[in-house]
Write a protein that holds these residues in place. Structure first.
Motif, PDB file in Angstrom:
ATOM      1  N   LEU A  87      35.473  37.540  42.132  1.00 41.96           N
ATOM      2  CA  LEU A  87      35.551  36.080  42.236  1.00 41.96           C
ATOM      3  C   LEU A  87      34.338  35.417  41.609  1.00 41.96           C
ATOM      4  O   LEU A  87      34.438  34.346  40.990  1.00 41.96           O
ATOM      5  N   ALA A  88      33.171  36.065  41.745  1.00 44.93           N
ATOM      6  CA  ALA A  88      31.953  35.531  41.125  1.00 44.93           C
ATOM      7  C   ALA A  88      32.064  35.567  39.604  1.00 44.93           C
ATOM      8  O   ALA A  88      31.628  34.633  38.916  1.00 44.93           O
ATOM      9  N   VAL A  89      32.664  36.630  39.085  1.00 43.80           N
ATOM     10  CA  VAL A  89      32.875  36.716  37.633  1.00 43.80           C
ATOM     11  C   VAL A  89      33.785  35.582  37.171  1.00 43.80           C
ATOM     12  O   VAL A  89      33.521  34.909  36.172  1.00 43.80           O
ATOM     13  N   GLU A  90      34.879  35.346  37.927  1.00 40.44           N
ATOM     14  CA  GLU A  90      35.810  34.277  37.568  1.00 40.44           C
ATOM     15  C   GLU A  90      35.139  32.914  37.663  1.00 40.44           C
ATOM     16  O   GLU A  90      35.485  31.988  36.918  1.00 40.44           O
ATOM     17  N   ALA A  91      34.160  32.792  38.563  1.00 40.57           N
ATOM     18  CA  ALA A  91      33.464  31.510  38.753  1.00 40.57           C
ATOM     19  C   ALA A  91      32.305  31.319  37.776  1.00 40.57           C
ATOM     20  O   ALA A  91      31.613  30.303  37.834  1.00 40.57           O
ATOM     21  N   GLY A  92      32.088  32.283  36.886  1.00 38.33           N
ATOM     22  CA  GLY A  92      31.042  32.140  35.874  1.00 38.33           C
ATOM     23  C   GLY A  92      29.666  32.590  36.318  1.00 38.33           C
ATOM     24  O   GLY A  92      28.674  32.290  35.649  1.00 38.33           O
ATOM     25  N   GLU A 105      40.163  43.210  33.689  1.00 36.77           N
ATOM     26  CA  GLU A 105      40.532  41.836  34.030  1.00 36.77           C
ATOM     27  C   GLU A 105      41.100  41.778  35.442  1.00 36.77           C
ATOM     28  O   GLU A 105      41.871  42.640  35.863  1.00 36.77           O
ATOM     29  N   PHE A 106      40.705  40.738  36.168  1.00 37.32           N
ATOM     30  CA  PHE A 106      41.112  40.569  37.564  1.00 37.32           C
ATOM     31  C   PHE A 106      42.231  39.544  37.638  1.00 37.32           C
ATOM     32  O   PHE A 106      42.104  38.421  37.142  1.00 37.32           O
ATOM     33  N   TYR A 107      43.348  39.899  38.293  1.00 32.26           N
ATOM     34  CA  TYR A 107      44.509  39.027  38.360  1.00 32.26           C
ATOM     35  C   TYR A 107      44.712  38.392  39.737  1.00 32.26           C
ATOM     36  O   TYR A 107      45.673  37.655  39.932  1.00 32.26           O
ATOM     37  N   GLY A 108      43.854  38.707  40.696  1.00 34.40           N
ATOM     38  CA  GLY A 108      44.005  38.145  42.033  1.00 34.40           C
ATOM     39  C   GLY A 108      44.316  39.217  43.067  1.00 34.40           C
ATOM     40  O   GLY A 108      44.044  40.396  42.861  1.00 34.40           O
ATOM     41  N   THR A 109      44.901  38.809  44.181  1.00 31.18           N
ATOM     42  CA  THR A 109      45.240  39.748  45.256  1.00 31.18           C
ATOM     43  C   THR A 109      46.706  39.630  45.621  1.00 31.18           C
ATOM     44  O   THR A 109      47.335  38.590  45.402  1.00 31.18           O
ATOM     45  N   GLU A 110      47.250  40.718  46.160  1.00 36.73           N
ATOM     46  CA  GLU A 110      48.624  40.742  46.659  1.00 36.73           C
ATOM     47  C   GLU A 110      48.658  41.510  47.977  1.00 36.73           C
ATOM     48  O   GLU A 110      47.902  42.468  48.154  1.00 36.73           O
ATOM     49  N   THR A 111      49.533  41.099  48.878  1.00 35.82           N
ATOM     50  CA  THR A 111      49.728  41.810  50.131  1.00 35.82           C
ATOM     51  C   THR A 111      51.048  42.571  50.055  1.00 35.82           C
ATOM     52  O   THR A 111      52.069  42.012  49.671  1.00 35.82           O
ATOM     53  N   GLU A 120      46.214  44.496  51.766  1.00 33.75           N
ATOM     54  CA  GLU A 120      45.877  43.608  50.660  1.00 33.75           C
ATOM     55  C   GLU A 120      45.323  44.445  49.518  1.00 33.75           C
ATOM     56  O   GLU A 120      44.519  45.351  49.722  1.00 33.75           O
ATOM     57  N   TYR A 121      45.775  44.142  48.302  1.00 31.15           N
ATOM     58  CA  TYR A 121      45.349  44.865  47.110  1.00 31.15           C
ATOM     59  C   TYR A 121      44.677  43.915  46.124  1.00 31.15           C
ATOM     60  O   TYR A 121      45.094  42.763  45.978  1.00 31.15           O
ATOM     61  N   PHE A 122      43.649  44.407  45.436  1.00 29.97           N
ATOM     62  CA  PHE A 122      43.172  43.749  44.228  1.00 29.97           C
ATOM     63  C   PHE A 122      44.157  44.092  43.121  1.00 29.97           C
ATOM     64  O   PHE A 122      44.617  45.230  43.025  1.00 29.97           O
ATOM     65  N   VAL A 123      44.487  43.137  42.286  1.00 29.60           N
ATOM     66  CA  VAL A 123      45.360  43.394  41.145  1.00 29.60           C
ATOM     67  C   VAL A 123      44.521  43.268  39.890  1.00 29.60           C
ATOM     68  O   VAL A 123      43.941  42.216  39.616  1.00 29.60           O
ATOM     69  N   MET A 124      44.434  44.357  39.135  1.00 26.72           N
ATOM     70  CA  MET A 124      43.555  44.404  37.972  1.00 26.72           C
ATOM     71  C   MET A 124      44.285  44.961  36.762  1.00 26.72           C
ATOM     72  O   MET A 124      45.364  45.551  36.871  1.00 26.72           O
ATOM     73  N   GLN A 125      43.681  44.773  35.628  1.00 22.49           N
ATOM     74  CA  GLN A 125      44.167  45.320  34.377  1.00 22.49           C
ATOM     75  C   GLN A 125      44.141  46.847  34.427  1.00 22.49           C
ATOM     76  O   GLN A 125      43.169  47.451  34.885  1.00 22.49           O
TER      77      GLN A 125
END
Length: 309
Positions: A87-92, A105-111, A120-125
């Motif tokens: 999230l910090a990376v996405e926030a610059g 690349e980070f796509y968010g989270t999914e349950t 809950e999972y991190f969704v990444m490239q």
């Protein structure tokens, strides 16, 4: 065992193949004896396929398994610090990571509903999507793998481990490796324990050369791409304001026999469960940087010894 340039390394291909066959047979027997409607059996089959597609994290199975779906990786969000880093990376807050694509690349989270309940999972490239026969190595970076929140017992254990393996000496150690052998037409998986031992320069050089040895040649041609990626990572770590414990660099290259379909070599920073934002926004992760410099030294040597040009 696998011998390269005078260094013998252990791998566990036969043992793992045997386990896989046993598990597959057990799954088939379980499926054939299970009752239910065709729809229920189809759902069971789908779950079994997903379980077989999962890749374990650091030797853990079950609820800690990675899932791969359509070019994405789903990783259980077991540690909130890793999510905070993405999230910090996405926030610059780590601009070079985003700018240079140093991390997946980070796509968010999914349950998801799982046999262990809702997770809950991190969704990444999926950085290996598109590879035909990838050779992969996970190298744990830095001179220190313990962090401030460790218990006293765990801290002492890690200090001893770091001192007795290549972590303390070189600032990195092997965390897992598999190499596609063009001669055998098979992937050789090396026992991750080969990274737990102390090595001198000769042993370390031989162990790293084993990663580039595809059974026909030593793939020195992919090293320039890795050196450039490590230079980019070092530029971030030298003044990025972050420190990483037990984080890794993931390297992969494709089978040269794939020709035009071969995927270019890749190198990414991964595993940010113990990422710490430093008080100084331009602070350096000196232990990680030291490891990169040492790794660069060995890769330059392999390049010089095996380059065709």
């Amino acid at each position: 065992t696998h011998e390269t340039r005078g260094v013998t390394l252990r791998h566990d291909t036969k043992r793992k193949q045997s386990k896989t066959k046993t598990k597959t047979k057990a799954n088939k027997n379980k499926m054939s004896s299970s009752s239910g409607t065709p729809a229920q059996q189809q759902q069971q089959t789908k779950k079994a396929e997903q379980a077989q597609a999962a890749v374990q994290i650091g030797g853990h199975g079950g609820a800690l398994s990675l899932l791969f779906e359509r070019g994405r990786v789903l990783k259980p969000s077991a540690n909130p610090k890793e999510l905070r880093f993405y999230l910090a990376v996405e926030a610059g807050e780590a601009p070079l990571v985003k700018q240079l694509q140093l991390a997946p690349e980070f796509y968010g989270t999914e349950t998801r509903d799982t046999p262990y309940g809702k997770l809950e999972y991190f969704v990444m490239q999926d950085v290996l999507s598109g590879f035909k026969h990838p050779s992969i190595i996970d190298i744990k970076m830095g001179t220190q793998t313990w962090h401030a929140e460790c218990s006293e017992a765990k801290r002492k254990k890690h200090i001893e481990q770091d001192a007795n393996c290549s972590t303390g000496k070189y600032g990195f150690r092997f965390c897992g490796m598999k190499v596609y052998n063009r001669h055998e037409k098979a992937t050789i998986k090396f026992d991750k324990r080969f990274g737990w031992y102390s090595m001198d320069d000769v042993a370390m050089l031989g162990s790293l050369t084993a990663f580039f040895d595809d059974g026909v040649t030593v793939r020195a041609d992919v090293i320039p791409a890795y050196l450039e990626r490590m230079r980019q990572a070092r530029s971030f770590l030298a003044a990025g304001g972050w420190q990483f414990f037990a984080s890794s660099l993931l390297f992969a290259y494709d089978d040269v026999d794939a020709g035009a379909e071969a995927h270019p070599p890749v190198c990414y920073m991964i595993d940010f469960a113990h990422a710490v934002k430093l008080p100084d926004p331009a602070g350096a992760d000196t232990g990680y940087c030291f490891g990169i410099v040492q790794l660069e030294r060995f890769l330059h040597t392999i390049q010089q010894q095996h380059s065709k040009y």
